[in-house]
Design an enzyme around this catalytic site. Structure first.
Site, short mmCIF file in Angstrom:
data_model
loop_
_atom_site.label_atom_id
_atom_site.label_comp_id
_atom_site.label_asym_id
_atom_site.label_seq_id
_atom_site.Cartn_x
_atom_site.Cartn_y
_atom_site.Cartn_z
N SER A 117 0.82 -1.21 0.00
CA SER A 117 0.00 0.00 0.00
C SER A 117 0.86 1.27 0.00
O SER A 117 2.00 1.26 0.46
CB SER A 117 -0.91 0.03 1.22
N1 SAH Z 1 -1.34 -4.74 4.24
C1 SAH Z 1 -0.60 -5.02 3.03
C2 SAH Z 1 -1.38 -4.62 1.79
C3 SAH Z 1 -1.61 -5.85 1.03
S1 SAH Z 1 -2.59 -5.76 -0.42
C4 SAH Z 1 0.76 -4.36 3.03
O1 SAH Z 1 1.06 -3.59 3.95
O2 SAH Z 1 1.56 -4.65 2.15
C5 SAH Z 1 -3.97 -6.72 0.11
C6 SAH Z 1 -3.71 -8.14 0.52
O3 SAH Z 1 -4.97 -8.69 0.95
C7 SAH Z 1 -3.24 -9.06 -0.61
O4 SAH Z 1 -2.06 -9.69 -0.23
C8 SAH Z 1 -4.38 -10.05 -0.80
O5 SAH Z 1 -3.95 -11.35 -1.17
C9 SAH Z 1 -5.01 -10.04 0.58
N2 SAH Z 1 -6.41 -10.48 0.63
C10 SAH Z 1 -7.42 -10.24 -0.24
N3 SAH Z 1 -8.57 -10.82 0.18
C11 SAH Z 1 -8.29 -11.43 1.37
C12 SAH Z 1 -9.05 -12.20 2.31
N4 SAH Z 1 -10.34 -12.48 2.12
N5 SAH Z 1 -8.42 -12.66 3.41
C13 SAH Z 1 -7.09 -12.41 3.64
N6 SAH Z 1 -6.32 -11.69 2.79
C14 SAH Z 1 -6.91 -11.20 1.67
#
Ligand code: SAH
Length: 219
Positions: free
Chosen positions: A65
């Protein structure tokens, strides 16, 4: 890759940029100054972009992000060292590390197996106090609830009722919610088991929150 004085200088600069954009919680700005974001980017080629206020792709088709978004979500959560936080979407682990250096006890769920394995290893190696889980964030972590704070870092079609149930009374949940072709950052305060207060905090851009676990390798 290592952490140098140049990186530290870049982080100080990033913190000032975020302050100018409206982040005023000094604890959040301190965390931005502390966490070596370049080490979370995976690819050394991306190192030069690590302290630019932008999101960018990591493996498994996911993103790390934008620092402003991380800072804003963290500020909205009003993090205290006593907090027990549930994060949905571990991704690179950067957001989880920010919460951990602020003293929170962090539980983070990721649905992509490969990313879960890699990030869990990395967070452990870096000694951040984050417990990671391979699972579907729509279910939360009933065995570890209630949480004082919940942060969703993937765009949800709606606010999962399960997550509201796993939030303690007085707790805060921050999530990007899909609204037509936009995503709105929403904060919910749990006043009682049946009473919730909702505020909106502008548009944002996250990858979608998807159901189920993905066991497939993307490499
Ligand atoms: N917090 C992260 C941002 C990741 S992007 C950071 O600091 O880098 C969002 C993430 O959410 C992705 O890795 C995706 O695979 C995950 N995601 C999407 N749907 C999800 C779900 N239902 N349960 C757990 N993770 C999920």
């Amino acid at each position: 890759m290592i952490d140098t004085f140049v990186h530290k200088g870049q982080r100080n600069q990033l913190a000032e940029e975020l302050r100018a954009k409206g982040i005023s919680d000094e604890n959040v700005l301190n965390a931005i100054r502390q966490v070596p974001r370049h080490l979370f980017c995976g690819d050394p080629a991306l190192e030069q972009h690590a302290y630019v206020d932008k999101a960018f792709p990591i493996e498994s088709g996911q993103t790390i992000s934008q620092p402003y978004t991380v800072a804003l979500q963290t500020q909205l959560l009003e993090i205290q060292p006593t907090d027990k936080v549930l994060e949905i979407g571990t991704g690179s682990g950067y957001q989880a590390a920010i919460l951990a250096v602020m003293g929170a006890k962090v539980y983070s769920i990721e649905r992509q197996k490969e990313l879960y394995i890699k990030t869990s290893r990395f967070l452990q190696q870096m000694k951040y106090s984050v417990t990671t889980f391979l699972g579907d964030g729509f279910n939360g972590l009933p065995n570890y609830s209630p949480f004082s704070k919940i942060i969703v870092t993937a765009a949800a079609p709606y606010i999962p009722r399960t997550l509201l149930e796993q939030l303690q009374i007085g707790g805060l949940l921050v999530a990007p919610i899909v609204n037509g072709n936009k995503q709105i950052l929403v904060r919910i305060k749990k006043i009682s088991g049946t009473n919730f207060e909702q505020t909106m905090h502008g548009e944002c851009a996250f990858v979608p929150m998807l159901e189920g676990i993905n066991y497939q390798s993307s490499m």
